[in-house]
Design a protein around this motif. Structure first.
Motif, PDB file in Angstrom:
ATOM      1  N   ALA A 110       0.807  -1.225   0.000  1.00 48.79           N
ATOM      2  CA  ALA A 110       0.000   0.000   0.000  1.00 48.79           C
ATOM      3  C   ALA A 110       0.833   1.264   0.000  1.00 48.79           C
ATOM      4  N   SER A 111       2.082   1.191   0.495  1.00 46.41           N
ATOM      5  CA  SER A 111       2.883   2.408   0.619  1.00 46.41           C
ATOM      6  C   SER A 111       4.332   2.116   0.299  1.00 46.41           C
ATOM      7  N   PRO A 112       4.986   2.997  -0.456  1.00 45.02           N
ATOM      8  CA  PRO A 112       6.390   2.727  -0.838  1.00 45.02           C
ATOM      9  C   PRO A 112       7.360   2.785   0.334  1.00 45.02           C
ATOM     10  N   ARG A 113       6.957   3.347   1.485  1.00 41.54           N
ATOM     11  CA  ARG A 113       7.850   3.422   2.633  1.00 41.54           C
ATOM     12  C   ARG A 113       7.234   2.798   3.881  1.00 41.54           C
ATOM     13  N   SER A 114       6.363   1.818   3.680  1.00 37.67           N
ATOM     14  CA  SER A 114       5.671   1.183   4.792  1.00 37.67           C
ATOM     15  C   SER A 114       6.036  -0.295   4.857  1.00 37.67           C
ATOM     16  N   PHE A 115       6.400  -0.742   6.060  1.00 39.35           N
ATOM     17  CA  PHE A 115       6.798  -2.131   6.265  1.00 39.35           C
ATOM     18  C   PHE A 115       5.974  -2.749   7.384  1.00 39.35           C
ATOM     19  N   ALA A 116       5.641  -4.017   7.223  1.00 43.88           N
ATOM     20  CA  ALA A 116       4.929  -4.738   8.269  1.00 43.88           C
ATOM     21  C   ALA A 116       5.850  -4.956   9.471  1.00 43.88           C
ATOM     22  N   ALA A 117       5.252  -5.200  10.615  1.00 49.23           N
ATOM     23  CA  ALA A 117       6.043  -5.508  11.803  1.00 49.23           C
ATOM     24  C   ALA A 117       6.925  -6.719  11.535  1.00 49.23           C
ATOM     25  N   ALA A 118       8.077  -6.734  12.161  1.00 48.02           N
ATOM     26  CA  ALA A 118       9.052  -7.795  11.913  1.00 48.02           C
ATOM     27  C   ALA A 118       8.511  -9.159  12.316  1.00 48.02           C
ATOM     28  N   VAL A 119       8.777 -10.138  11.479  1.00 43.07           N
ATOM     29  CA  VAL A 119       8.558 -11.541  11.828  1.00 43.07           C
ATOM     30  C   VAL A 119       9.907 -12.106  12.249  1.00 43.07           C
ATOM     31  N   ARG A 120       9.939 -12.775  13.407  1.00 42.98           N
ATOM     32  CA  ARG A 120      11.206 -13.222  13.975  1.00 42.98           C
ATOM     33  C   ARG A 120      11.377 -14.721  13.798  1.00 42.98           C
ATOM     34  N   TYR A 121      12.580 -15.099  13.437  1.00 45.66           N
ATOM     35  CA  TYR A 121      12.927 -16.508  13.261  1.00 45.66           C
ATOM     36  C   TYR A 121      14.140 -16.817  14.127  1.00 45.66           C
ATOM     37  N   ASP A 122      14.012 -17.829  14.958  1.00 43.25           N
ATOM     38  CA  ASP A 122      15.101 -18.190  15.858  1.00 43.25           C
ATOM     39  C   ASP A 122      16.278 -18.776  15.084  1.00 43.25           C
ATOM     40  N   VAL A 123      17.463 -18.317  15.443  1.00 43.22           N
ATOM     41  CA  VAL A 123      18.707 -18.912  14.945  1.00 43.22           C
ATOM     42  C   VAL A 123      19.615 -19.112  16.159  1.00 43.22           C
ATOM     43  N   GLY A 124      20.868 -19.432  15.932  1.00 45.28           N
ATOM     44  CA  GLY A 124      21.782 -19.655  17.036  1.00 45.28           C
ATOM     45  C   GLY A 124      22.097 -18.382  17.796  1.00 45.28           C
ATOM     46  N   ALA A 125      22.816 -18.536  18.894  1.00 42.58           N
ATOM     47  CA  ALA A 125      23.131 -17.408  19.764  1.00 42.58           C
ATOM     48  C   ALA A 125      24.093 -16.437  19.094  1.00 42.58           C
ATOM     49  N   ASP A 126      23.864 -15.152  19.342  1.00 44.70           N
ATOM     50  CA  ASP A 126      24.781 -14.088  18.943  1.00 44.70           C
ATOM     51  C   ASP A 126      25.098 -14.100  17.448  1.00 44.70           C
ATOM     52  N   PRO A 127      24.082 -13.973  16.590  1.00 43.72           N
ATOM     53  CA  PRO A 127      24.331 -14.030  15.140  1.00 43.72           C
ATOM     54  C   PRO A 127      25.078 -12.802  14.637  1.00 43.72           C
ATOM     55  N   TRP A 128      25.789 -13.008  13.536  1.00 38.78           N
ATOM     56  CA  TRP A 128      26.619 -11.944  12.959  1.00 38.78           C
ATOM     57  C   TRP A 128      26.556 -12.038  11.438  1.00 38.78           C
ATOM     58  N   GLY A 129      26.209 -10.931  10.798  1.00 44.66           N
ATOM     59  CA  GLY A 129      26.174 -10.925   9.337  1.00 44.66           C
ATOM     60  C   GLY A 129      24.967 -11.684   8.817  1.00 44.66           C
ATOM     61  N   ILE A 130      24.529 -11.342   7.634  1.00 42.25           N
ATOM     62  CA  ILE A 130      23.399 -12.024   7.007  1.00 42.25           C
ATOM     63  C   ILE A 130      23.523 -11.856   5.504  1.00 42.25           C
ATOM     64  N   ALA A 131      23.054 -12.853   4.765  1.00 35.38           N
ATOM     65  CA  ALA A 131      23.066 -12.788   3.306  1.00 35.38           C
ATOM     66  C   ALA A 131      21.781 -13.401   2.777  1.00 35.38           C
ATOM     67  N   ALA A 132      21.366 -12.965   1.587  1.00 36.88           N
ATOM     68  CA  ALA A 132      20.175 -13.484   0.930  1.00 36.88           C
ATOM     69  C   ALA A 132      20.556 -14.043  -0.426  1.00 36.88           C
ATOM     70  N   ALA A 133      20.111 -15.267  -0.711  1.00 41.40           N
ATOM     71  CA  ALA A 133      20.383 -15.909  -1.997  1.00 41.40           C
ATOM     72  C   ALA A 133      19.536 -17.169  -2.077  1.00 41.40           C
ATOM     73  N   ASP A 134      19.379 -17.688  -3.281  1.00 39.29           N
ATOM     74  CA  ASP A 134      18.703 -18.972  -3.451  1.00 39.29           C
ATOM     75  C   ASP A 134      19.688 -20.071  -3.048  1.00 39.29           C
ATOM     76  N   LEU A 135      19.507 -20.604  -1.858  1.00 41.30           N
ATOM     77  CA  LEU A 135      20.425 -21.609  -1.318  1.00 41.30           C
ATOM     78  C   LEU A 135      19.806 -23.003  -1.270  1.00 41.30           C
ATOM     79  N   SER A 136      18.628 -23.147  -1.880  1.00 37.25           N
ATOM     80  CA  SER A 136      18.017 -24.471  -1.963  1.00 37.25           C
ATOM     81  C   SER A 136      17.611 -24.810  -3.392  1.00 37.25           C
ATOM     82  N   SER A 137      18.066 -23.982  -4.331  1.00 33.98           N
ATOM     83  CA  SER A 137      17.894 -24.240  -5.770  1.00 33.98           C
ATOM     84  C   SER A 137      16.435 -24.404  -6.171  1.00 33.98           C
ATOM     85  N   ASP A 138      15.534 -23.615  -5.529  1.00 34.31           N
ATOM     86  CA  ASP A 138      14.122 -23.650  -5.889  1.00 34.31           C
ATOM     87  C   ASP A 138      13.647 -22.336  -6.494  1.00 34.31           C
ATOM     88  N   GLY A 139      14.601 -21.410  -6.740  1.00 33.97           N
ATOM     89  CA  GLY A 139      14.246 -20.133  -7.331  1.00 33.97           C
ATOM     90  C   GLY A 139      13.793 -19.088  -6.342  1.00 33.97           C
TER      91      GLY A 139
END
Length: 415
Positions: free
Chosen positions: A85-114
């Motif tokens: 609805a808005s070019p500068r509007s974002f939904a509230a964050a959805v949180r996903y548990d990972v290991g303790a004290d995470p550092w850095g993040i990357a986005a890519a197709d890592l399961s070869s499903d597109g």
């Protein structure tokens, strides 16, 4: 105290060692037997911007640590989906548990499903965590799975290392031993699974890794920014891929790139079809901080011309490359901490625009405040107005580019 802890973080120390901030005495219940040294807080270290749900708008994800006592500290990835609805509007964050004290993040197709997945490192857990996107719910992710690495994985770079058409993971190892980098190859028979880590000795204290074909042989090579207290060992290291054994690497060579490289990015800066390098240096004892640009040597594939150093008064952290002023030439933004502060930590972004008359040469063009504790930044046209913005990990916050005056940014604002 919080900002002093983050100042220590900027020295690239492992999280558990830095954030050992437990309470005193008996703790809870209001008995007066002791209290926490600092109030609880969230710490973001790592940010990506990508269209995760396929609606044509860029979403944002950050790696988050919740600090409320001694380590280990709970880690999550927070995903902010862009509302249509808005070019500068974002939904509230959805949180996903990972290991303790995470550092850095990357986005890519890592399961070869597109679909774009997310990956984050946990230096003190010696693992990387994969959030695989749920194909039935765009922008939503399955529970994280983890893969073992050598000591202190710090930053990941998805890339097809072995030439099989699937994204693998190159990982910087922030440790003295084994140090260097590790490569996790995606399993051809099991998309989204990765084989055991292959160690690539590239120098101690790796804080950043980049994957690029620097010698034009069609194979992915590795570059590592090696942050070390020993100036003789700190540096930028390059390992060319073995031309015979795919997925293996030749002995590393050290490239002069300034004092204490913290981050390396590879991109074609001068439009000659070859990847060049942008290196952020945080210097030693307040000296030598800045950005080094290394242009590829056309006469010697796999080599670079002497670096062009841009000194900074601030302590450089991370550089990113994008066309910020819409002149169709790549520019550079560098996140940095303001030097010399005692009781606070202020962060800035320093902008460098490419000289239109000298390809690969850059001029300082602006310095923008971003709040405190910013380490990672990413360039993205977040509001779809045709001008590339800058997103910071802390907050996260956005510096929106002015489409009427590209290359000029508004004050940082929360996402």
């Amino acid at each position: 105290m919080r900002t002093r802890l983050v100042r220590a973080l900027s020295a690239a120390a492992p999280l558990a060692a830095v954030l050992a901030v437990g309470g005193c005495g008996g703790g809870g219940g209001g008995s007066g037997g002791g209290s926490s040294i600092i109030p609880a807080f969230d710490l973001q270290v790592g940010v990506v911007a990508a269209d995760l749900d396929g609606n044509g708008r860029l979403d944002v994800a950050v790696a988050n640590t919740y600090v409320a006592g001694p380590p280990p500290h709970p880690g999550t990835v927070r995903v902010y989906l862009h509302e249509a609805a808005s070019p500068r509007s974002f939904a509230a964050a959805v949180r996903y548990d990972v290991g303790a004290d995470p550092w850095g993040i990357a986005a890519a197709d890592l399961s070869s499903d597109g679909l774009r997945d997310l990956v984050v490192a946990t230096p003190d857990g010696d693992r990387v965590w994969l959030l695989e996107q749920d194909g039935t719910q765009p922008g939503r992710f399955h529970a994280a799975r983890s893969f073992s690495t050598p000591r202190a994985p710090y930053e990941t770079a998805p890339a097809d290392v072995d030439g099989d058409g699937r994204n693998d993971l190159a990982i910087a190892l922030n440790s003295r031993s084994p140090g260097g980098a590790a490569v996790l190859l995606q399993e051809a028979a099991a998309p989204g699974d990765f084989g055991g880590a292959v160690h690539v000795p590239l120098g101690p204290g790796g804080t950043s890794v980049a994957a690029a074909d620097v010698n034009a042989d069609g194979r992915t090579d590795l570059l590592l920014a090696s942050w070390s207290s020993d100036p003789a060992r700190a540096g930028l290291y390059l390992a060319l891929q073995d031309p015979v054994v795919e997925g293996s690497f030749l002995p590393a060579v050290r490239i002069e790139a300034g004092q204490r490289p913290r981050h390396v990015a590879a991109a074609d800066l001068d439009a000659d079809g070859r990847p060049d390098l942008v290196v952020a240096n945080d210097g030693i004892d307040g000296k030598g901080s800045g950005m080094t640009v290394l242009l590829a040597d056309a006469a010697r594939p796999g080599h670079f011309r002497p670096g062009i150093f841009h000194a900074m008064d601030d302590i450089a952290h991370v550089g990113c490359v994008a066309d910020f002023n819409n002149d169709r030439r790549p520019d550079i933004a560098v996140s940095a901490a303001v030097a010399g502060l005692v009781n606070d930590l202020e962060s800035v972004v320093q902008l460098y625009l490419q000289d239109p008359l000298q390809p690969g040469r850059f001029v300082r063009a602006g310095r923008y405040g971003t709040g405190d504790q910013v380490l990672y930044i990413v360039a993205a046209d977040l509001d779809g107005d045709g001008a590339t913005d800058i997103v910071t990990d802390e907050g996260p916050r956005v510096l929106y580019n002015d489409p009427g005056r590209p290359g000029l940014f508004a004050a940082a604002r929360p996402l």
